[in-house]
Enzyme design. Structure first.
Site: not given
Length: 369
Positions: A78-79, A83, A110, A175, A182, A188, A358
């Site tokens: 999602d990261g 961006e 995630g 998170d 990871r 995780r 996010d």
């Protein structure tokens, strides 16, 4: 029901933004093995852009002429989509560019938005390669619809656009603290949850919100003819037509500046000690966490959860285990509150604890959305 769909052209040209480091580090080989053969069969031609550093995708979509592609595809966690969304919103032509369909293919650990879209499509709960196959199939079919964005403002003057969630406290701690695991993939978060339970912390601050439906005993909000007008692919709240400068970002018409008290028709939470505050706008918090079963892609709602201090570790663990099935609210835990809202404000008493948007870290400071 009620959703309107567009459809991608055929043949279709897709720009794929791929982070080879995301999740367990197999995004590129999964793309080549699973995704590319399916896209070729669906007459979708791909240009693959591999990110080499943080903000690489942000700069690419902010500065590039995107007219040569019909859709932007993010193959990562999602990261990377965060961006991309914020890069697009920095463009002078953001209004037009935000109408270009975005697609998420799960390549992270995630994969909350991918799991949410799989859920909205009526598919069974799946993970890993099966989730990737389902999401690729959605892209092959080419149907697209609108998605809400939430506009966030921070005390230091940042303006951010968020498609998934904002959090402070326990869930954000899990998170970020679990980042070092990871390589475990989605597991995780299980390990991170157990570690954060062991050192359970309490956070002090003030939480206020504008309920989506007036609460009992609350006078109805004064009606404003300018609020809210949703428009465009992003579902943003926009000012009355003709009042904004060309290229100007949408006005946050439900918010007053952070230096002023919240409007009188808002609700201020009486408690000021929290274990967690989490605002989510999609159904899933992670592949295996159905946090907001009532959420939809563009329901115009922020699903606000807050956990008051005093909850035991056992009760908290039970909530997380129930969240895998989306039945955590059925436990009627007295420390957990859920309320659908249109806007919220969080003011930490001191700058402690991790804030996330996010899944990305934010400095701990007053924020509203």
């Amino acid at each position: 029901p009620g959703d309107s769909y567009g459809v991608l052209p055929r043949p279709c040209r897709a720009l794929v933004l791929l982070n080879p480091q995301s999740g367990t580090g197999h995004a590129l080989e999964d793309f080549q093995a699973v995704v590319q053969p399916m896209l070729a069969e669906a007459d979708i031609a791909t240009t693959v852009f591999i990110t080499e550093r943080p903000h690489h995708a942000h700069e690419k979509v902010r500065d590039e002429d995107l007219s040569q592609w019909d859709t932007l595809v993010v193959m990562a966690g999602d990261g990377l989509l965060y961006e991309v969304v914020n890069g697009l919103m920095e463009r002078p032509d953001w209004k037009d560019t935000m109408k270009k369909p975005l697609c998420i293919l799960p390549g992270g650990s995630g994969n909350a938005l991918a799991a949410s879209i799989n859920h909205y499509a009526g598919n069974d709960h799946v993970a890993k390669k099966k989730l990737l196959t389902n999401c690729t199939f959605i892209l092959c079919k080419g149907l697209h619809t609108q998605m809400d964005l939430v506009s966030l403002n921070t005390a230091s003057g940042k303006r951010l656009f968020s498609f998934l969630s904002f959090g402070w406290g326990f869930i954000s701690d899990v998170d970020i603290d679990s980042e070092k695991y990871r390589w475990l993939g989605n597991a995780r978060f299980t390990l991170g949850t157990l570690q954060c339970l062991a050192k359970l912390r309490v956070y002090q601050g003030r939480l206020s919100y504008l309920p989506a439906v007036p609460e009992q005993g609350t006078p109805p909000a004064p009606w404003d003819p300018h609020v809210p007008v949703t428009n465009g692919q992003a579902g943003q709240i926009l000012p009355p037509a003709g009042t904004e400068a060309p290229g100007a970002l949408p006005t946050d018409s439900l918010l007053v500046p952070l230096c002023q008290p919240v409007p009188a028709h808002w609700t201020v939470v009486p408690e000021e000690e929290f274990v967690s505050v989490y605002a989510i706008y999609q159904s899933h918090l992670g592949t295996n966490l159905l946090m907001a079963p009532a959420a939809r892609l563009h329901d115009g709602c922020i699903h606000l959860f807050y956990m008051k201090a005093g909850i035991t570790r056992v009760a908290l663990l039970k909530l997380f285990l129930a969240m895998a099935r989306g039945t955590h609210l059925d436990l009627n835990c007295p420390h957990l509150r859920y309320v659908p809202v249109q806007a919220f404000r969080l003011e930490p008493r001191v700058a402690t604890g991790i804030m996330t948007v996010d899944g990305e870290v934010l400095a701990c400071e007053p924020v509203q959305g």
